[in-house]
Design an enzyme around this catalytic site. Structure first.
Site, PDB file in Angstrom:
ATOM      1  N   GLU A 171      11.818  -2.504   5.757  1.00 37.97           N
ATOM      2  CA  GLU A 171      11.902  -1.633   6.534  1.00 37.97           C
ATOM      3  C   GLU A 171      12.738  -0.642   7.906  1.00 37.97           C
ATOM      4  O   GLU A 171      13.512  -0.719   8.635  1.00 37.97           O
ATOM      5  CB  GLU A 171      11.759  -3.542   7.959  1.00 37.97           C
ATOM      6  CG  GLU A 171      11.236  -4.628   7.636  1.00 37.97           C
ATOM      7  CD  GLU A 171      11.205  -5.489   8.166  1.00 37.97           C
ATOM      8  OE1 GLU A 171      11.805  -5.414   9.104  1.00 37.97           O
ATOM      9  OE2 GLU A 171      10.289  -6.660   8.248  1.00 37.97           O
ATOM     10  N   GLU A 354       5.946  -9.692   3.212  1.00 39.39           N
ATOM     11  CA  GLU A 354       6.815 -10.517   4.147  1.00 39.39           C
ATOM     12  C   GLU A 354       5.531 -11.169   4.907  1.00 39.39           C
ATOM     13  O   GLU A 354       5.160 -10.229   5.535  1.00 39.39           O
ATOM     14  CB  GLU A 354       8.387  -9.933   5.115  1.00 39.39           C
ATOM     15  CG  GLU A 354       8.964  -9.932   4.488  1.00 39.39           C
ATOM     16  CD  GLU A 354      10.593  -8.659   5.451  1.00 39.39           C
ATOM     17  OE1 GLU A 354       9.904  -9.514   6.247  1.00 39.39           O
ATOM     18  OE2 GLU A 354      11.007  -9.146   4.576  1.00 39.39           O
TER      19      GLU A 354
HETATM   20  O1  IFM Z   1      14.920 -11.872   9.338  1.00 39.28           O
HETATM   21  C1  IFM Z   1      13.078 -10.366   8.640  1.00 39.28           C
HETATM   22  C2  IFM Z   1      13.640 -10.255   7.333  1.00 39.28           C
HETATM   23  O2  IFM Z   1      14.966  -9.815   7.555  1.00 39.28           O
HETATM   24  C3  IFM Z   1      12.813  -8.282   7.544  1.00 39.28           C
HETATM   25  N1  IFM Z   1      11.786  -8.799   8.329  1.00 39.28           N
HETATM   26  C4  IFM Z   1      11.655  -9.566   9.471  1.00 39.28           C
HETATM   27  C5  IFM Z   1      12.201 -10.926   9.346  1.00 39.28           C
HETATM   28  C6  IFM Z   1      11.671 -11.568  10.566  1.00 39.28           C
HETATM   29  O3  IFM Z   1      12.218 -11.161  11.615  1.00 39.28           O
END
Ligand code: IFM
Length: 447
Positions: A171, A354
């Site tokens: 990200e 994710e």
């Molecule tokens: O916890 C975070 C992760 O580190 C990066 N993506 C989003 C998740 C939830 O906010």
């Protein structure tokens, strides 16, 4: 390795099921074995930056309790575990000779994971920049990208034969904009110009790391993980369609266009008054071919045109239930995002790297944690993946965020995303109902 049996639920037998975590969010032991200071150590200790003044000093204590984590992963039956390497454990000040203790820790970990039949899927950068590099200018400075390439090369050479897939950056939008423009994340700076410079150097770091992996001759695939944004227009009006398109550029095209050798979206940069510090050869480096794209998805916004504001888009009111983060639960948004990305930026393979939800879980009678809302969230989002696959999207895997409750950045430990409950006071782990649900799902039983 898990057996590849035919499934009855619409997923191919070689679909990869996994879980994700990140070093600063779970490891703790922030001064052990010579680890250097990261920007999150500094930021979390700055008053007012993290809820309740919480830090990752102990987190889930995974640097110590890693065998427990592997036992949990094994019980879950996942194929792959996506975890990140803490750069300051390898190079405490972000450059120079690697720390053997840090490399040894990850070697032991990857070996034990392999013995449990689970692939190591390694993220090289999940936001814990060595503080010394931030002190020298951080991501707005070109040298940080060059240092990252050096670090990546050290990691490839030490761990390469143990790792099944690589993710360069997690990200980078968050690293650039939350970190350097909005100040909600480390290092907590507030300059739009710096945020755009950070975008370029993060992308350059990504491209250099891809090239460095190819130079080692290692065969494991490599890609990047984006929190892409593809908001839906609140209505069918041309103005709202345009607003939605405009709102997606910073999160999606700004990253994917250069990776796909299309250069930066010029109209967006002009509208933001941003100049990218591009040197000859950078765009070729950034577009070094990757093997897959990783997409993190949690929610989708509806946006409408806002003629009264210089920002082109306004968040429209909605109707969806929300998670504890206040994020709308929109499983169809994941389907739409996968389709949009597959169409506009065709990749050999896509992974949902994710997806998950925070809810205020508590331990009930007999120690049971009935997190029904999380189960519903996962079920509906996995169904969205199945629909995308049926329509030809080359989605090859799904990683749940997260294996366990952990340090949720500026929210500290107040938001729980895990399949496993963690008591931040003791580090003790308790399995939630969603863990068993996900185990059944990974095993191929229609949930
Ligand atoms: O916890 C975070 C992760 O580190 C990066 N993506 C989003 C998740 C939830 O906010």
């Amino acid at each position: 390795m898990n057996e590849r049996r035919e499934r009855s639920d619409g997923f191919p037998s070689d679909f990869l099921w996994g879980c994700s975590t990140a070093s600063y969010q779970i490891e703790g032991s922030t001064t052990a074995d010579g680890r250097g200071v990261s920007i999150w150590d500094t930021f979390s200790k700055t008053p007012g930056k993290v809820a309740g003044g919480m830090t990752g000093d102990v987190a889930c204590d995974s640097y110590v309790k890693w065998k427990e984590d592997i036992a949990l992963l094994k019980g879950l039956g996942v194929d792959s575990y996506r975890y990140s390497i803490a750069w300051p454990r390898i190079q405490p000040r972000g450059s120079g000779k690697p720390l053997q203790a840090g490399l040894d820790h990850y070697k032991r970990f990857a070996d034990a994971l392999g013995q449990a039949g689970i692939e190591s899927a390694v993220t090289l950068y999940h936001w814990d920049l060595p503080q010394a590099l931030e002190d020298a200018g951080g991501w707005p400075v070109r040298d940080t990208a060059l240092r990252f390439a050096e670090y990546a090369d050290l990691v490839y050479r030490a761990l390469g034969d143990r790792v099944g897939r690589w993710f360069t950056l997690n990200e980078p939008w968050c690293a650039a904009f939350l970190g350097y423009e909005l100040g909600y994340h480390a290092p907590g700076r507030a300059s739009r110009a710096d945020a755009y410079k950070a975008v370029h150097h993060l992308l350059l770091a990504h491209g250099l790391a891809v090239k460095a992996l190819r130079a080692t001759g290692l065969a494991a695939p490599i890609g990047i993980v984006l929190n892409a944004m593809t908001p839906r227009p609140a209505s069918r009006s041309a103005a709202d369609l345009e607003a939605a398109e405009g709102a997606s550029v910073q999160g999606t095209a700004l990253w994917l266009d250069p990776i796909y050798a299309r250069g930066y979206p010029a109209a967006h940069l002009a509208a933001q008054g941003a100049t990218m510090p591009v040197l000859p050869g950078d765009l070729e480096t950034i577009s070094a071919p990757i093997d897959f794209l990783g997409i993190n998805y949690y929610s989708e916004r509806a946006v409408a045109a806002d003629s009264a504001s210089p920002d082109p888009a306004l968040e429209a009111a909605g109707w969806h239930d929300k998670t504890e983060m206040g994020w709308d639960i929109v499983p169809e948004g994941l389907y739409r995002m996968l389709r949009t990305i597959a169409k506009r930026w065709p990749a050999k393979a896509l992974y949902v790297t994710e997806n998950g939800a925070a809810f205020p879980d508590s331990i009930g009678e007999g120690g049971r944690i009935r997190d029904r809302e999380r189960i519903d969230y996962i079920r509906s989002h996995v169904a969205a993946c199945r629909r995308a696959i049926a329509e030809g999207v080359p989605l090859k895997g799904y990683y749940l965020w997260s294996l366990m409750d952990n340090f949720e950045w500026a929210h500290g430990y107040s938001k729980r995303f895990g399949l496993v409950h963690v008591d931040p006071a003791t580090g003790s782990r308790s399995i939630k109902d969603s863990y068993y649900f996900y185990r059944d799902l990974a095993a191929g039983h229609e949930p």
